[in-house]
Design a protein around this motif. Structure first.
Motif, mmCIF file in Angstrom:
data_model
loop_
_atom_site.group_PDB
_atom_site.id
_atom_site.type_symbol
_atom_site.label_atom_id
_atom_site.label_comp_id
_atom_site.label_asym_id
_atom_site.label_seq_id
_atom_site.Cartn_x
_atom_site.Cartn_y
_atom_site.Cartn_z
ATOM 1 N N ALA A 63 0.863 -1.181 0.000
ATOM 2 C CA ALA A 63 0.000 0.000 0.000
ATOM 3 C C ALA A 63 0.894 1.224 0.000
ATOM 4 C CB ALA A 63 -0.924 0.019 1.212
ATOM 5 N N GLY A 64 0.620 2.144 -0.908
ATOM 6 C CA GLY A 64 1.414 3.360 -0.966
ATOM 7 C C GLY A 64 2.868 3.072 -1.277
ATOM 8 N N SER A 65 3.769 3.522 -0.405
ATOM 9 C CA SER A 65 5.205 3.332 -0.602
ATOM 10 C C SER A 65 5.744 2.126 0.154
ATOM 11 C CB SER A 65 5.965 4.591 -0.137
ATOM 12 O OG SER A 65 5.577 5.719 -0.888
ATOM 13 N N THR A 66 4.848 1.265 0.634
ATOM 14 C CA THR A 66 5.243 0.173 1.512
ATOM 15 C C THR A 66 4.773 -1.166 0.965
ATOM 16 O OG1 THR A 66 5.063 1.641 3.425
ATOM 17 C CG2 THR A 66 5.071 -0.710 3.875
ATOM 18 N N VAL A 67 5.609 -2.204 1.146
ATOM 19 C CA VAL A 67 5.207 -3.576 0.890
ATOM 20 C C VAL A 67 5.473 -4.388 2.154
ATOM 21 C CG1 VAL A 67 5.609 -3.467 -1.591
ATOM 22 C CG2 VAL A 67 7.475 -4.184 -0.077
ATOM 23 N N TRP A 68 4.911 -5.603 2.216
ATOM 24 C CA TRP A 68 5.152 -6.452 3.373
ATOM 25 C C TRP A 68 5.187 -7.913 2.951
ATOM 26 C CZ3 TRP A 68 1.033 -2.934 3.254
ATOM 27 C CH2 TRP A 68 -0.209 -3.467 2.858
ATOM 28 N N ASP A 69 5.825 -8.703 3.814
ATOM 29 C CA ASP A 69 5.903 -10.133 3.553
ATOM 30 C C ASP A 69 4.839 -10.877 4.360
ATOM 31 O OD1 ASP A 69 6.881 -10.344 6.162
ATOM 32 O OD2 ASP A 69 8.978 -10.496 5.522
ATOM 33 N N PHE A 70 4.837 -12.199 4.277
ATOM 34 C CA PHE A 70 3.803 -12.985 4.942
ATOM 35 C C PHE A 70 4.003 -13.087 6.450
ATOM 36 C CE2 PHE A 70 2.923 -14.355 0.606
ATOM 37 C CZ PHE A 70 1.542 -14.458 0.613
ATOM 38 N N ASP A 71 5.155 -12.628 6.920
ATOM 39 C CA ASP A 71 5.369 -12.532 8.363
ATOM 40 C C ASP A 71 4.876 -11.204 8.919
ATOM 41 O OD1 ASP A 71 6.622 -15.059 8.660
ATOM 42 O OD2 ASP A 71 8.476 -14.215 7.843
ATOM 43 N N GLY A 72 4.441 -10.307 8.042
ATOM 44 C CA GLY A 72 3.966 -8.999 8.460
ATOM 45 C C GLY A 72 5.053 -7.950 8.560
ATOM 46 N N THR A 73 6.284 -8.280 8.147
ATOM 47 C CA THR A 73 7.377 -7.304 8.165
ATOM 48 C C THR A 73 7.193 -6.319 7.021
ATOM 49 O OG1 THR A 73 8.851 -8.986 9.068
ATOM 50 C CG2 THR A 73 9.871 -7.005 8.167
ATOM 51 N N ARG A 74 7.251 -5.040 7.338
ATOM 52 C CA ARG A 74 7.004 -3.996 6.357
ATOM 53 C C ARG A 74 8.328 -3.445 5.817
ATOM 54 N NH1 ARG A 74 1.677 -1.957 6.826
ATOM 55 N NH2 ARG A 74 2.312 0.042 5.946
ATOM 56 N N TYR A 75 8.296 -3.045 4.550
ATOM 57 C CA TYR A 75 9.486 -2.502 3.897
ATOM 58 C C TYR A 75 9.098 -1.261 3.102
ATOM 59 C CZ TYR A 75 11.284 -7.228 4.753
ATOM 60 O OH TYR A 75 11.660 -8.407 5.338
ATOM 61 N N LEU A 76 9.892 -0.209 3.221
ATOM 62 C CA LEU A 76 9.753 0.913 2.307
ATOM 63 C C LEU A 76 10.213 0.466 0.926
ATOM 64 C CD1 LEU A 76 11.063 4.014 4.297
ATOM 65 C CD2 LEU A 76 8.780 3.728 3.319
ATOM 66 N N ASP A 77 9.367 0.638 -0.075
ATOM 67 C CA ASP A 77 9.710 0.196 -1.431
ATOM 68 C C ASP A 77 10.423 1.335 -2.152
ATOM 69 O OD1 ASP A 77 10.000 -0.909 -3.876
ATOM 70 O OD2 ASP A 77 7.883 -1.237 -4.270
ATOM 71 N N PHE A 78 11.734 1.380 -2.006
ATOM 72 C CA PHE A 78 12.524 2.393 -2.702
ATOM 73 C C PHE A 78 13.130 1.841 -3.989
ATOM 74 C CE2 PHE A 78 13.332 6.560 -0.474
ATOM 75 C CZ PHE A 78 12.131 6.531 0.217
#
Length: 445
Positions: A39-54
């Motif tokens: 969502a927006g500038s962020t993605v996440w994995d199946f563990d729920g860890t979020r990453y800024l998608d740069f």
């Protein structure tokens, strides 16, 4: 994110490794990163860890992940008409073409829709050859234009070499002051000498047989090579002098990436913007939500096919789901001020923030870019400018991921390419992560 199941992440990885054949890779060495959502500038994995998608994936999620207006438009179009033959008229296709042409300006008359950037370049080359009666295409060594027949041979990097099956291509060196091929002492001198080199290539390759000059307005995968003052104008003059069609490839750099609708609009001079004859575009126009691309055609070239048959077409040209996503994406970018945001983020946040990183970390030899389109050129020695090894890039990627940032790397570079919707707060977070990652890697060297 509440419904995430780590077992699904394991399954996604196992299925990928068992059944999916990846591009540009030795298959056995791959450990693909599994993305569950975004969502927006962020993605996440199946563990729920979020990453800024740069990385913006492949530098294309300009409007960010899962923009509700674009997702809604795709759903709405699916309820009306999911596919239509390209010979028929379709409202979504017409509306998409109208919006694209409005941003390109009055020099352009029609849009030919394709399935992506590679076939956009294929068809632009075809149009240039048909309207000039010539065959040869000139493109830069530092470039990428796609993975199909003529597009991959127009590409300048290593991917061209095992795929050179198309005819009529030659290459030249574009300007790159930091690693100059021309022993230039300034951006202006780099421009002047690069243009002299291009003219000699035109003359040496047979000026009467050259159909097109195809360049990325700002070469992207090759290193975010911002053209120096006067270069684009000089290329335009050489094209006019020798009767050559000028094609700007804006697949990566178009639709907000440079802080303008099109990258060529970011480099006006006293005579205004340097306007090409054909513009190719693709994933940036709708952030890649549905595969699409196209050629924006000048009035003069479009008119040449009023009575002459254009011998090209694609089953999914102007696919209604893709067209609906374009309409929604361009309207949202306009309404939400996303182009202005990309420009402001570049000027006020990324430019000074990345410059401060470079001043602190000797690994960063040069920072270059504009808008939300930047590259860090990494060196093992700031004096010799020797590029860092792939090992160093691998270490940096690992450190960035461990701190919650999804990076984009190419050769000896880390590209800083967030979505055009990125906020100042997200940029600040990312800059802190880059700082920590460089500090960690430099401590091991």
């Amino acid at each position: 994110m509440n419904d995430l199941n780590p077992a699904d992440g394991e399954l996604a990885y196992d299925l990928d490794r068992a059944h999916v054949f990846h591009s540009w890779s030795a298959q056995g060495a791959l450990t693909p990163f599994v993305i569950a959502g975004g969502a927006g500038s962020t993605v996440w994995d199946f563990d729920g860890t979020r990453y800024l998608d740069f990385s913006s994936q492949l530098v294309n999620t300009n409007i960010g992940h899962q923009h509700p207006a674009v997702v809604g438009a795709i759903k709405a179009q699916a309820d009306i008409l999911t596919t239509v033959a390209p010979a028929h008229a379709n409202l979504a296709r017409g509306e998409a073409a109208k919006r694209i042409l409005a941003r390109a300006g009055s020099s352009f008359g029609k849009v030919f829709f394709t399935n992506g950037g590679a076939d956009a370049n294929e068809n632009a080359i075809r149009m240039a050859r048909l309207t000039t009666g010539r065959d040869k295409v000139l493109s830069m060594y530092r470039s990428y234009h796609g993975n199909t027949g003529a597009a991959i041979v127009a590409t300048g990097d290593w991917r061209r070499v095992p795929n050179e099956f198309a005819r009529g291509h030659a290459h030249f060196f574009g300007p790159f002051a930091y690693r100059s091929e021309f022993w230039a002492d300034s951006p202006e001198q780099e421009s002047e000498r690069a243009l002299q080199h291009l003219e000699r290539v035109i003359q040496s390759e047979g000026q009467s047989g050259i159909a097109a000059i195809l360049i990325e307005t700002v070469p992207g995968t090759a290193g975010v090579l911002v053209p120096p003052p006067g270069y684009l104008r000089g290329v335009r003059r050489l094209a006019d002098k020798y009767g050559i069609v000028l094609i700007f490839d804006e697949v990566m750099c178009g639709f907000g990436r440079t802080g303008e609708w099109f990258a060529w609009q970011a480099f006006p001079d006293d005579d205004g913007p340097v306007v090409p004859d054909l513009i190719t575009f693709a994933k940036g126009v709708n952030s890649g939500y549905v595969p699409t691309g196209g050629v924006i055609i000048s009035e003069s070239i479009a008119n040449a096919f009023e009575t002459q048959v254009f011998p090209g077409g694609l089953t999914y040209s102007g696919h209604p789901l893709a067209m609906a996503s374009i309409v929604a994406a361009l309207d949202a970018m306009e309404d939400d001020g996303i182009i202005d945001n990309a420009r402001t983020i570049g000027t006020d946040h990324l430019a000074p923030g990345l410059a401060a990183l470079a001043a602190k970390h000797p690994l960063i030899g040069e920072v270059r870019g504009l808008g939300v389109f930047w590259a860090l050129d990494l060196v093992s020695d700031p004096e010799t400018r020797e590029p860092v090894s792939g090992v160093v890039i691998g270490q940096l990627k690992k450190e960035l991921l461990s701190r919650g940032l999804l990076p984009f790397s190419a050769d000896n570079r880390i590209h800083v390419v967030p979505p055009c919707i990125v906020t100042p707060e997200e940029v600040a977070t990312a800059l802190a992560i880059y700082d920590e990652a460089f500090t960690a890697v430099e401590a091991t060297l």
